[in-house]
Motif scaffolding. Structure first.
Motif, PDB file in Angstrom:
ATOM      1  N   LEU A  56       0.833  -1.198   0.000  1.00  0.00           N
ATOM      2  CA  LEU A  56       0.000   0.000   0.000  1.00  0.00           C
ATOM      3  C   LEU A  56       0.872   1.255   0.000  1.00  0.00           C
ATOM      4  CD1 LEU A  56      -2.945   0.810   0.014  1.00  0.00           C
ATOM      5  CD2 LEU A  56      -2.858   0.857   2.492  1.00  0.00           C
ATOM      6  N   LYS A  57       1.966   1.235   0.752  1.00  0.00           N
ATOM      7  CA  LYS A  57       2.894   2.365   0.792  1.00  0.00           C
ATOM      8  C   LYS A  57       3.493   2.596  -0.602  1.00  0.00           C
ATOM      9  CE  LYS A  57       7.012   4.060   3.099  1.00  0.00           C
ATOM     10  NZ  LYS A  57       8.125   3.763   3.977  1.00  0.00           N
ATOM     11  N   ARG A  58       3.834   1.505  -1.278  1.00  0.00           N
ATOM     12  CA  ARG A  58       4.387   1.608  -2.628  1.00  0.00           C
ATOM     13  C   ARG A  58       3.339   2.119  -3.620  1.00  0.00           C
ATOM     14  NH1 ARG A  58       6.587  -3.611  -5.554  1.00  0.00           N
ATOM     15  NH2 ARG A  58       6.112  -2.852  -7.613  1.00  0.00           N
ATOM     16  N   MET A  59       2.100   1.650  -3.467  1.00  0.00           N
ATOM     17  CA  MET A  59       1.014   2.063  -4.358  1.00  0.00           C
ATOM     18  C   MET A  59       0.738   3.566  -4.255  1.00  0.00           C
ATOM     19  SD  MET A  59      -1.535  -1.189  -3.827  1.00  0.00           S
ATOM     20  CE  MET A  59      -3.008  -0.454  -4.485  1.00  0.00           C
ATOM     21  N   LYS A  60       0.956   4.146  -3.071  1.00  0.00           N
ATOM     22  CA  LYS A  60       0.709   5.572  -2.871  1.00  0.00           C
ATOM     23  C   LYS A  60       1.697   6.439  -3.637  1.00  0.00           C
ATOM     24  CE  LYS A  60      -1.511   5.252   1.625  1.00  0.00           C
ATOM     25  NZ  LYS A  60      -1.406   5.540   3.053  1.00  0.00           N
ATOM     26  N   GLN A  61       2.816   5.881  -4.064  1.00  0.00           N
ATOM     27  CA  GLN A  61       3.823   6.640  -4.814  1.00  0.00           C
ATOM     28  C   GLN A  61       3.700   6.421  -6.320  1.00  0.00           C
ATOM     29  OE1 GLN A  61       7.343   5.056  -2.956  1.00  0.00           O
ATOM     30  NE2 GLN A  61       7.471   6.796  -1.564  1.00  0.00           N
ATOM     31  N   GLU A  62       2.746   5.620  -6.744  1.00  0.00           N
ATOM     32  CA  GLU A  62       2.639   5.269  -8.163  1.00  0.00           C
ATOM     33  C   GLU A  62       1.464   5.974  -8.837  1.00  0.00           C
ATOM     34  OE1 GLU A  62       4.465   0.782  -7.840  1.00  0.00           O
ATOM     35  OE2 GLU A  62       2.310   1.036  -7.641  1.00  0.00           O
ATOM     36  N   PHE A  63       1.606   6.154 -10.151  1.00  0.00           N
ATOM     37  CA  PHE A  63       0.520   6.718 -10.948  1.00  0.00           C
ATOM     38  C   PHE A  63       0.520   6.068 -12.327  1.00  0.00           C
ATOM     39  CE2 PHE A  63       4.143   9.254 -12.154  1.00  0.00           C
ATOM     40  CZ  PHE A  63       3.923   9.599 -13.478  1.00  0.00           C
TER      41      PHE A  63
END
Length: 94
Positions: A51-58
């Motif tokens: 989830l932490k990694r997903m928050k930095q992705e677009f």
């Protein structure tokens, strides 16, 4: 087992630091029960590290024709699967 039906393969890109989710997306997540009242995400089957990694992705969404937060893409009805740095998208109009 056959391959999932999809129109687009969208590349996942990364930004430095976290991004702020738009208010309309937050409201949608709260309404569907994926976010609590305090604004904490609760996605089933997603570890806190992921989830932490997903928050930095677009992703560059082919349906909305804009760069959107990956979490917004993840909860979209067009989302099929995430495979090795790519998202499989159905491409249906929203």
């Amino acid at each position: 087992m056959g391959e999932l039906e999809h129109k687009f393969e969208v590349e996942i890109q990364e930004r430095e630091g976290r991004q702020k989710l738009p208010d309309d997306v937050k409201a949608e997540l709260k309404a569907s029960g994926m976010m609590d009242d305090k604004g904490k995400l609760k996605l089933k089957g997603v570890s806190p590290k992921m989830l932490k990694r997903m928050k930095q992705e677009f992703v560059a969404c082919p349906v909305l024709k804009d760069d959107i937060h990956f979490i917004q893409c993840f909860v979209c009805p067009n989302f099929q699967s995430r495979v090795t740095g790519k998202v499989l998208c159905k491409g249906d109009p929203l």
